[in-house]
Design an enzyme around this catalytic site. Structure first.
Site, PDB file in Angstrom:
ATOM      1  N   PRO A  57       0.823  -1.224   0.000  1.00  0.00           N
ATOM      2  CA  PRO A  57       0.000   0.000   0.000  1.00  0.00           C
ATOM      3  C   PRO A  57       0.848   1.260   0.000  1.00  0.00           C
ATOM      4  CG  PRO A  57       0.046  -0.936   2.205  1.00  0.00           C
ATOM      5  CD  PRO A  57       0.848  -1.856   1.331  1.00  0.00           C
ATOM      6  N   CYS A  58       1.685   1.388  -0.970  1.00  0.00           N
ATOM      7  CA  CYS A  58       2.598   2.522  -1.016  1.00  0.00           C
ATOM      8  C   CYS A  58       1.835   3.834  -1.190  1.00  0.00           C
ATOM      9  CB  CYS A  58       3.615   2.341  -2.130  1.00  0.00           C
ATOM     10  SG  CYS A  58       2.876   1.945  -3.713  1.00  0.00           S
TER      11      CYS A  58
END
Length: 88
Positions: A57-58
Site C-alpha cells: 500500500p505505497c
DNA sequence: CATTTGACGCCAA
DNA sequence: TTTGGCGCCAAAT
C-alpha cells in the site's frame, strides 16, 4: 538472531509500508524513522519509486504536510485511493 | 569508487 | 498562499 541489520534499507521500507492499515497514512519521514534513518525521507521515496509492488500500500505514504505526494501511477490515482479508504 | 537523481522536509522571501 | 532553495539519505548509473 543475530545481527542488527541483515536487511537493506529498501527491505525495511517495504516491511513498514506493508503494515500500514487501511484508512491510515504515514508520512515519508515517519516511514524513514521506522526504518532507522529519521532523515531519509527522500530515500524512502526513491525506494518506493523503483520497487513499487501491487501488494504494498505505497499509496498510504504521503507528504508530512498531509498532501498526497507522488505516485508511480499518478498522484491523482493516489489521492483517489486515499479518499476511498477514508484516509482523507 | 564517484556522481547523479529524486514519490521529501523545512524555512525564508 | 506560493515559489525557490538548501539539506539529507540511499539507490541507481
Amino acid at each position: 538472531m543475530g545481527k542488527k541489520n541483515d536487511y537493506s534499507f529498501c527491505e525495511r521500507v517495504f516491511a513498514v509500508v506493508r503494515k500500514i492499515p487501511k484508512g491510515k497514512t504515514l508520512s515519508y519521514v515517519a516511514v524513514a524513522r521506522r526504518c532507522g534513518s529519521p532523515r531519509a525521507a527522500r530515500a524512502v521515496g526513491a525506494v518506493l519509486r523503483t520497487n513499487y509492488n501491487p501488494m504494498i500500500p505505497c499509496h498510504r505514504v504521503i507528504y508530512a504536510d498531509g498532501t498526497s505526494g507522488g505516485y508511480n501511477r499518478g498522484s491523482i490515482r493516489k489521492r483517489c485511493l486515499l479518499i476511498r479508504e477514508g484516509a482523507l
